[in-house]
Design a protein around this motif. Sequence first.
Motif, PDB file in Angstrom:
ATOM      1  N   THR A 269      -6.772 -11.205  -3.425  1.00  0.00           N
ATOM      2  CA  THR A 269      -7.738 -10.208  -2.958  1.00  0.00           C
ATOM      3  C   THR A 269      -6.996  -9.171  -2.126  1.00  0.00           C
ATOM      4  N   SER A 270      -7.758  -8.210  -1.633  1.00  0.00           N
ATOM      5  CA  SER A 270      -7.166  -7.179  -0.781  1.00  0.00           C
ATOM      6  C   SER A 270      -6.901  -7.754   0.611  1.00  0.00           C
ATOM      7  N   PRO A 271      -5.751  -7.469   1.194  1.00  0.00           N
ATOM      8  CA  PRO A 271      -5.456  -8.046   2.517  1.00  0.00           C
ATOM      9  C   PRO A 271      -6.150  -7.319   3.667  1.00  0.00           C
ATOM     10  N   THR A 272      -6.787  -6.187   3.396  1.00  0.00           N
ATOM     11  CA  THR A 272      -7.357  -5.387   4.489  1.00  0.00           C
ATOM     12  C   THR A 272      -8.870  -5.422   4.527  1.00  0.00           C
ATOM     13  N   GLY A 273      -9.533  -5.990   3.534  1.00  0.00           N
ATOM     14  CA  GLY A 273     -10.987  -5.968   3.507  1.00  0.00           C
ATOM     15  C   GLY A 273     -11.597  -7.113   4.293  1.00  0.00           C
ATOM     16  N   ALA A 274     -12.945  -7.117   4.315  1.00  0.00           N
ATOM     17  CA  ALA A 274     -13.678  -8.181   5.011  1.00  0.00           C
ATOM     18  C   ALA A 274     -13.713  -9.462   4.198  1.00  0.00           C
ATOM     19  N   VAL A 275     -13.380  -9.379   2.901  1.00  0.00           N
ATOM     20  CA  VAL A 275     -13.470 -10.551   2.043  1.00  0.00           C
ATOM     21  C   VAL A 275     -12.493 -11.631   2.491  1.00  0.00           C
ATOM     22  N   ILE A 276     -11.253 -11.268   2.750  1.00  0.00           N
ATOM     23  CA  ILE A 276     -10.258 -12.267   3.116  1.00  0.00           C
ATOM     24  C   ILE A 276     -10.587 -12.892   4.460  1.00  0.00           C
ATOM     25  N   ARG A 277     -11.140 -12.074   5.372  1.00  0.00           N
ATOM     26  CA  ARG A 277     -11.527 -12.639   6.685  1.00  0.00           C
ATOM     27  C   ARG A 277     -12.669 -13.636   6.527  1.00  0.00           C
ATOM     28  N   ASP A 278     -13.660 -13.325   5.671  1.00  0.00           N
ATOM     29  CA  ASP A 278     -14.763 -14.262   5.448  1.00  0.00           C
ATOM     30  C   ASP A 278     -14.252 -15.566   4.831  1.00  0.00           C
ATOM     31  N   ILE A 279     -13.342 -15.458   3.868  1.00  0.00           N
ATOM     32  CA  ILE A 279     -12.831 -16.674   3.220  1.00  0.00           C
ATOM     33  C   ILE A 279     -12.051 -17.530   4.210  1.00  0.00           C
ATOM     34  N   LEU A 280     -11.146 -16.914   4.982  1.00  0.00           N
ATOM     35  CA  LEU A 280     -10.349 -17.676   5.943  1.00  0.00           C
ATOM     36  C   LEU A 280     -11.234 -18.304   7.015  1.00  0.00           C
TER      37      LEU A 280
ATOM     38  N   PRO B 224      -1.630 -10.360  -1.870  1.00  0.00           N
ATOM     39  CA  PRO B 224      -2.332  -9.088  -1.687  1.00  0.00           C
ATOM     40  C   PRO B 224      -2.289  -8.235  -2.952  1.00  0.00           C
ATOM     41  N   VAL B 225      -3.452  -7.714  -3.328  1.00  0.00           N
ATOM     42  CA  VAL B 225      -3.555  -6.841  -4.497  1.00  0.00           C
ATOM     43  C   VAL B 225      -4.570  -5.743  -4.187  1.00  0.00           C
ATOM     44  N   ARG B 226      -4.540  -4.731  -5.035  1.00  0.00           N
ATOM     45  CA  ARG B 226      -5.603  -3.721  -5.000  1.00  0.00           C
ATOM     46  C   ARG B 226      -6.750  -4.209  -5.873  1.00  0.00           C
ATOM     47  N   VAL B 227      -7.963  -4.117  -5.388  1.00  0.00           N
ATOM     48  CA  VAL B 227      -9.118  -4.605  -6.126  1.00  0.00           C
ATOM     49  C   VAL B 227      -9.932  -3.459  -6.707  1.00  0.00           C
ATOM     50  N   GLN B 228      -9.420  -2.226  -6.612  1.00  0.00           N
ATOM     51  CA  GLN B 228     -10.140  -1.080  -7.154  1.00  0.00           C
ATOM     52  C   GLN B 228      -9.138   0.058  -7.333  1.00  0.00           C
ATOM     53  N   GLY B 229      -9.326   0.827  -8.394  1.00  0.00           N
ATOM     54  CA  GLY B 229      -8.491   1.993  -8.600  1.00  0.00           C
ATOM     55  C   GLY B 229      -7.366   1.734  -9.579  1.00  0.00           C
ATOM     56  N   ASP B 230      -6.407   2.651  -9.572  1.00  0.00           N
ATOM     57  CA  ASP B 230      -5.304   2.601 -10.521  1.00  0.00           C
ATOM     58  C   ASP B 230      -4.444   1.362 -10.288  1.00  0.00           C
TER      59      ASP B 230
ATOM     60  N   ALA C 103      -5.167  -1.746 -10.428  1.00  0.00           N
ATOM     61  CA  ALA C 103      -5.777  -2.935  -9.823  1.00  0.00           C
ATOM     62  C   ALA C 103      -5.764  -4.115 -10.792  1.00  0.00           C
ATOM     63  N   SER C 104      -6.141  -3.857 -12.049  1.00  0.00           N
ATOM     64  CA  SER C 104      -6.192  -4.958 -13.011  1.00  0.00           C
ATOM     65  C   SER C 104      -4.808  -5.550 -13.248  1.00  0.00           C
ATOM     66  N   GLU C 105      -3.761  -4.698 -13.334  1.00  0.00           N
ATOM     67  CA  GLU C 105      -2.412  -5.221 -13.548  1.00  0.00           C
ATOM     68  C   GLU C 105      -1.956  -6.084 -12.376  1.00  0.00           C
ATOM     69  N   GLU C 106      -2.293  -5.673 -11.141  1.00  0.00           N
ATOM     70  CA  GLU C 106      -1.881  -6.459  -9.980  1.00  0.00           C
ATOM     71  C   GLU C 106      -2.604  -7.800  -9.929  1.00  0.00           C
ATOM     72  N   VAL C 107      -3.909  -7.814 -10.271  1.00  0.00           N
ATOM     73  CA  VAL C 107      -4.663  -9.074 -10.246  1.00  0.00           C
ATOM     74  C   VAL C 107      -4.106 -10.042 -11.299  1.00  0.00           C
ATOM     75  N   ALA C 108      -3.862  -9.525 -12.519  1.00  0.00           N
ATOM     76  CA  ALA C 108      -3.300 -10.387 -13.569  1.00  0.00           C
ATOM     77  C   ALA C 108      -1.916 -10.905 -13.174  1.00  0.00           C
ATOM     78  N   ALA C 109      -1.100 -10.028 -12.589  1.00  0.00           N
ATOM     79  CA  ALA C 109       0.237 -10.455 -12.170  1.00  0.00           C
ATOM     80  C   ALA C 109       0.159 -11.503 -11.058  1.00  0.00           C
ATOM     81  N   ALA C 110      -0.817 -11.386 -10.154  1.00  0.00           N
ATOM     82  CA  ALA C 110      -0.964 -12.373  -9.074  1.00  0.00           C
ATOM     83  C   ALA C 110      -1.335 -13.744  -9.625  1.00  0.00           C
ATOM     84  N   ILE C 111      -2.258 -13.776 -10.610  1.00  0.00           N
ATOM     85  CA  ILE C 111      -2.648 -15.062 -11.203  1.00  0.00           C
ATOM     86  C   ILE C 111      -1.454 -15.706 -11.892  1.00  0.00           C
ATOM     87  N   ARG C 112      -0.719 -14.902 -12.656  1.00  0.00           N
ATOM     88  CA  ARG C 112       0.465 -15.456 -13.325  1.00  0.00           C
ATOM     89  C   ARG C 112       1.538 -15.861 -12.316  1.00  0.00           C
ATOM     90  N   GLY C 113       1.658 -15.099 -11.218  1.00  0.00           N
ATOM     91  CA  GLY C 113       2.650 -15.434 -10.202  1.00  0.00           C
ATOM     92  C   GLY C 113       2.362 -16.760  -9.517  1.00  0.00           C
TER      93      GLY C 113
END
Length: 527
Positions: free
Chosen positions: A153-164, A179-185, A187-197
Amino acid sequence: MTSSFDSDSPSNVAEYSVSELSGSIKRTLEQAFEHVRVRGEISGYRGPHSSGHAYFALKDDRARMEAVIWKGTFARLKFRPEEGMEVIATGRVTTFPGSSKYQIVIDSLEPAGAGALMALLEERKRKLAAEGLFDVARKRPLPFMPKVIGVVTSPTGAVIRDILHRIADRFPVHVVVWPVRVQGDGASEEVAAAIRGFNALEGDGPIPRPDVLIVARGGGSLEDLWGFNDEAVVRAAAASGIPLISAVGHETDWTLIDHAADQRAPTPTGAAEMAVPVKADLEAQVANLSARLQASATRQMDHRRHALRALARALPSLDQLLALPRRRFDEAAAGLGRGLQMNTANKRRSFERIAAHLRPELLTTKIREQRRHLIEAMNKAERCVERQVDRRQARVSAADASLRAFPSRLLGQIHRASDRVSGLSARADGAMAAELRRLKGALAAQDRVLQSLSYRNVLQRGFALVRDAAGEPVKQAAAVTPGMALSLEFADGSVSAVAGEEGAPPTPAPKKRSARPVEPTKQGSLF
């Protein structure tokens, strides 16, 4: 712009070259349609070219126009063009003078409304479902008590704080955030790369391998969540070897990664609740089970104690158990003396009965019989020895006769072998002489060939061999320079010379009389 006038032309209309006219049209179109928005359906899209540019067409039910997206613009697009997708393109109209066609150079591209996005989403969903990526049979259960949780997920949003915060409240475990971008240019490549990583991590590496993954993002519009509908993200989630929880958007938001994930959480907080149990509930359950186990063990011990006491009361006393064996022991001890006396008397009677049969006559008879058997055995052994001696003497006599006849046979064999060796020696001498004659003839022929090919035979015909100061033959006139020392070899000897200027007549040298003519060297014979 240049023009020319022909005095012979009936009119004074300006003449343009093709390049001039094409350039004028290009500038007119770019000035008139510098910024336009065009709505149409993508046609002929085959992906980006090897150069990175994308070429396709926009059409509707009555017209069609060419379109191009340059490489830099293509990388910044939020949506990737797809065949048959209705879009709104923003850009400028220009021409391509090489083929006299006009086209739109697209600066931005967006789907033509949510309906087009939903249609594209449904089409992609049907395609991936047909491949079996959404099958329930391939989904795996989540681990009950994971040691490490990976969060994408994004490291700066409220989502990661809620999960932790939620994981820390329920059951504190080690959390690894990618950390990935969850919106914009991108974003999909970073999310896929994170899952594979996360799946590529080793179990004993510096970064622990997660037991469960959470892909999370807050709520948003369909366009905001579009990166999680990307085909690469869905395939990465389906291929993940680690159980994956999808927590994208709110409870009413559905993306394609939700269908490919092993579990779908309505919110990121719900994903944290799915990932770990409540530690307090587990401790209370363990305490309850421990109390029940202790009470059950106490009841079991009481039950066994009562059963043991009942069995102890049913057992007879020690005196009752030993009374009968004690009586039998006393009776046996009382009868032991009488038994020993009776046994001694029986043994004496048996000895006396056997001694009555032991007389000297019986022993003498037994000795005579044994002596007779011994004499018979000795006689048989003597006869056997005599027969063996006779056979061995016969064999020795035969061998002696054979040895006496052996020298005459050996002498005959020696004479025959000597005759054979003499014949073979004569044949070998003849063969050796013939082979030497053949080799001598071949060597003479080779000598004649060598003499015929020798350069000395050429010198006999009036030619000369030119050598330089190093004694190497000079093969071309270009290799001779003025003043160069030369050696001229003739058939009858060699003379020294110095090269003169080109074209200058040679100075005649005084003739030398040789004391005796020099004969050419010839190769001697080997025989």
